[in-house]
Design a protein around this motif. Structure first.
Motif, PDB file in Angstrom:
ATOM      1  N   ALA A  71     -58.961 -18.665  19.072  1.00 15.59           N
ATOM      2  CA  ALA A  71     -58.825 -19.605  20.190  1.00 15.59           C
ATOM      3  C   ALA A  71     -60.069 -19.594  21.068  1.00 15.59           C
ATOM      4  CB  ALA A  71     -57.588 -19.253  21.008  1.00 15.59           C
ATOM      5  N   LYS A  72     -60.585 -18.401  21.348  1.00 16.27           N
ATOM      6  CA  LYS A  72     -61.770 -18.295  22.205  1.00 16.27           C
ATOM      7  C   LYS A  72     -63.012 -18.854  21.518  1.00 16.27           C
ATOM      8  CE  LYS A  72     -62.407 -14.800  24.883  1.00 16.27           C
ATOM      9  NZ  LYS A  72     -62.654 -13.446  25.418  1.00 16.27           N
ATOM     10  N   GLN A  73     -63.108 -18.641  20.214  1.00 15.72           N
ATOM     11  CA  GLN A  73     -64.282 -19.128  19.485  1.00 15.72           C
ATOM     12  C   GLN A  73     -64.292 -20.651  19.362  1.00 15.72           C
ATOM     13  OE1 GLN A  73     -66.955 -17.428  18.322  1.00 15.72           O
ATOM     14  NE2 GLN A  73     -66.157 -15.535  19.214  1.00 15.72           N
ATOM     15  N   THR A  74     -63.129 -21.270  19.432  1.00 18.07           N
ATOM     16  CA  THR A  74     -63.030 -22.718  19.230  1.00 18.07           C
ATOM     17  C   THR A  74     -62.608 -23.467  20.489  1.00 18.07           C
ATOM     18  OG1 THR A  74     -60.736 -22.441  18.473  1.00 18.07           O
ATOM     19  CG2 THR A  74     -62.461 -22.413  16.781  1.00 18.07           C
ATOM     20  N   ASP A  75     -62.393 -22.743  21.598  1.00 17.21           N
ATOM     21  CA  ASP A  75     -61.887 -23.351  22.828  1.00 17.21           C
ATOM     22  C   ASP A  75     -60.590 -24.123  22.584  1.00 17.21           C
ATOM     23  OD1 ASP A  75     -63.972 -22.429  24.491  1.00 17.21           O
ATOM     24  OD2 ASP A  75     -65.272 -24.052  23.810  1.00 17.21           O
ATOM     25  N   ILE A 107     -61.650 -17.646  11.890  1.00 17.71           N
ATOM     26  CA  ILE A 107     -60.948 -18.741  12.561  1.00 17.71           C
ATOM     27  C   ILE A 107     -59.830 -19.277  11.667  1.00 17.71           C
ATOM     28  CG2 ILE A 107     -61.192 -21.107  13.394  1.00 17.71           C
ATOM     29  CD1 ILE A 107     -64.064 -20.269  14.305  1.00 17.71           C
ATOM     30  N   THR A 108     -60.117 -19.447  10.382  1.00 21.79           N
ATOM     31  CA  THR A 108     -59.104 -19.941   9.457  1.00 21.79           C
ATOM     32  C   THR A 108     -57.924 -18.984   9.377  1.00 21.79           C
ATOM     33  OG1 THR A 108     -60.762 -21.098   8.130  1.00 21.79           O
ATOM     34  CG2 THR A 108     -58.661 -20.601   7.048  1.00 21.79           C
ATOM     35  N   ALA A 109     -58.207 -17.686   9.305  1.00 26.48           N
ATOM     36  CA  ALA A 109     -57.132 -16.695   9.252  1.00 26.48           C
ATOM     37  C   ALA A 109     -56.302 -16.720  10.530  1.00 26.48           C
ATOM     38  CB  ALA A 109     -57.714 -15.309   9.022  1.00 26.48           C
ATOM     39  N   GLY A 110     -56.964 -16.876  11.677  1.00 27.02           N
ATOM     40  CA  GLY A 110     -56.234 -16.960  12.932  1.00 27.02           C
ATOM     41  C   GLY A 110     -55.333 -18.181  12.985  1.00 27.02           C
ATOM     42  N   ARG A 111     -55.826 -19.304  12.500  1.00 28.68           N
ATOM     43  CA  ARG A 111     -55.002 -20.520  12.468  1.00 28.68           C
ATOM     44  C   ARG A 111     -53.819 -20.347  11.510  1.00 28.68           C
ATOM     45  NH1 ARG A 111     -57.149 -24.425  15.435  1.00 28.68           N
ATOM     46  NH2 ARG A 111     -59.408 -24.566  15.749  1.00 28.68           N
ATOM     47  N   THR A 112     -54.063 -19.704  10.373  1.00 26.16           N
ATOM     48  CA  THR A 112     -52.973 -19.462   9.424  1.00 26.16           C
ATOM     49  C   THR A 112     -51.891 -18.601  10.061  1.00 26.16           C
ATOM     50  OG1 THR A 112     -54.470 -19.626   7.521  1.00 26.16           O
ATOM     51  CG2 THR A 112     -52.385 -18.468   7.173  1.00 26.16           C
ATOM     52  N   VAL A 161     -51.844 -10.373  16.629  1.00 26.40           N
ATOM     53  CA  VAL A 161     -52.032 -11.537  17.495  1.00 26.40           C
ATOM     54  C   VAL A 161     -53.448 -11.611  18.093  1.00 26.40           C
ATOM     55  CG1 VAL A 161     -51.138 -10.472  19.607  1.00 26.40           C
ATOM     56  CG2 VAL A 161     -50.897 -12.933  19.256  1.00 26.40           C
ATOM     57  N   PRO A 162     -54.189 -10.495  18.265  1.00 25.56           N
ATOM     58  CA  PRO A 162     -55.568 -10.651  18.738  1.00 25.56           C
ATOM     59  C   PRO A 162     -56.421 -11.560  17.861  1.00 25.56           C
ATOM     60  CG  PRO A 162     -54.899  -8.375  19.024  1.00 25.56           C
ATOM     61  CD  PRO A 162     -53.790  -9.050  18.239  1.00 25.56           C
ATOM     62  N   ARG A 218     -52.335 -20.576  23.852  1.00 15.28           N
ATOM     63  CA  ARG A 218     -50.961 -20.620  24.377  1.00 15.28           C
ATOM     64  C   ARG A 218     -49.996 -19.933  23.412  1.00 15.28           C
ATOM     65  NH1 ARG A 218     -46.786 -23.275  22.888  1.00 15.28           N
ATOM     66  NH2 ARG A 218     -48.001 -24.630  21.498  1.00 15.28           N
ATOM     67  N   ILE A 219     -50.123 -20.222  22.123  1.00 17.40           N
ATOM     68  CA  ILE A 219     -49.244 -19.606  21.123  1.00 17.40           C
ATOM     69  C   ILE A 219     -49.346 -18.084  21.194  1.00 17.40           C
ATOM     70  CG2 ILE A 219     -49.062 -19.205  18.618  1.00 17.40           C
ATOM     71  CD1 ILE A 219     -49.584 -22.235  18.275  1.00 17.40           C
TER      72      ILE A 219
END
Length: 375
Positions: free
Chosen positions: A163-167, A122-127, A156-157, A173-174
């Motif tokens: 996004a799916k793990q954290t709703d 999740i952190t990597a996805g947010r970064t 991008v996946p 959208r990004i």
């Protein structure tokens, strides 16, 4: 396009056993080292990296070995090498965090359910999402805020997953806006792709297509098309949004109808085959491996049964070609990689006609899919 379904399980297993032996030798000779490409078949060298984006492929191969064999030896090494990458979850300098974490921490988390591993993802996805340019609606490449790469479709996946793990609707959208911008600016009507799109960072206006690793801005760089085909397939798997499946199928149509007779693409579909190497008839085995793995997934996603057969059979034919000693290094003494005739960066002269780490990974991944999934 009709081809017989190929049953070649023994050769597939032998190739994976060879891959295991090559990876084992690499980590014994150069522990904790993450190479990108070979020089004259050797992994360890002092050449330019251009950008540090491939660590997840070495560790990812180890997780693929675990998936197929369940071997404790490979699980221990996969964990060890994945941990060496954890600090990259905060890396703002690359657009390749999906390559790094989807191939390592995701299979590790899927195996264990450890919430600490999910937090890394999740952190990597947010970064990665911090690369988003609101005015142009895309994630920028490591080149700068003006640059959109087709390669980012494979990364991008990670944002969709977070996004799916954290709703998190904004994260979703990004990611979705990036995919649509990539479709509209880099994917052409015929299904081919540009490597890069350039934007005015002040206004978000699209300025045109460009390239770093292809022949020309308007050419069809083979690996870029493979990234798009597989990337949009991955995005469809995570979202179920058919607009993304349509792009992957358009990419696949171009790929399949433009392959040369031996089913291994040249580095650019527009390469002048009469020109001297490396600009001429240089093959790219890594592009073939990426597309083969993507087509295996796409075969299970398409709603058209005839396409499913074509996608799977094309993937199998490409893999069969890569099993030949011309590409598989099992009969090349002293060669440290798995696949020969890969290409990194033709213009810079980096990893041209060599083994490249993503070619290794996607070859192993495709073979593992063939052996562990029912058609």
């Amino acid at each position: 396009m009709t081809m017989p379904l190929i049953q070649d399980g023994d050769r597939h297993r032998q190739a994976l056993e060879f891959a295991e032996s090559q990876v084992r030798r690499l980590i014994e000779r150069h522990p904790d080292f993450f190479p990108i490409y070979t020089v004259q078949g050797k992994w360890y060298h002092e050449g330019e990296l251009w950008t540090d984006w491939t660590g997840g492929f070495l560790a990812g191969m180890m997780w693929q070995f675990v998936l197929r064999t369940g071997a404790q030896e490979w699980r221990e090494q996969a964990v060890r090498y994945s941990k060496l990458l954890e600090h990259r979850k905060l890396d703002r300098n690359v657009h390749d965090l999906g390559f790094i974490f989807l191939n390592t921490y995701l299979p590790w988390y899927q195996e264990t359910g450890d919430p600490g591993l999910l937090e890394v993802l999740i952190t990597a996805g947010r970064t990665l999402s911090l690369r988003f340019q609101p005015k142009g609606r895309y994630l920028c490449s490591f080149i700068g805020p003006q640059s959109l790469f087709i390669d980012i479709m494979m990364n991008v996946p990670l944002i969709f997953y977070a996004a799916k793990q954290t709703d998190d609707a904004d994260l979703y959208r990004i990611a979705a806006e990036h995919c649509r911008t990539t479709r509209d600016r880099l994917v052409r009507e015929d299904g081919s792709t540009a490597h890069e799109g350039l934007f005015d960072v002040e206004t978000g206006e699209f300025l045109g297509q460009s390239t770093h690793q292809g022949l020309r801005p308007d050419s069809r760089w083979a690996r870029g098309l493979a990234w798009s085909l597989y990337g949009f397939s991955k995005v469809y798997a995570l979202t179920g949004e058919k607009e993304f499946l349509e792009v992957a199928e358009r990419n696949a149509e171009f790929w399949i109808t433009h392959l040369p007779d031996d089913k291994v693409p040249y580095w650019d579909f527009d390469a002048d085959l009469s020109a001297p190497l490396p600009w001429g008839p240089q093959k790219d085995s890594s592009a073939a491996a990426i597309a083969a793995s993507g087509l295996l997934d796409l075969a299970s996603q398409t709603a058209v049964p005839e396409r499913a057969v074509i996608y799977r059979n094309t993937a199998l034919v490409m893999i069969k070609a890569l099993l030949d000693p011309e590409y598989l290094a099992s009969q090349t003494p002293g060669w440290e990689g798995i696949l020969k005739h890969g290409v990194y960066h033709t213009k810079k002269g980096l990893g041209v006609d060599e083994s490249v780490m993503w070619g290794e990974f996607f070859f192993v991944e495709a073979l593992t899919k063939i052996l562990t999934r029912q058609p």
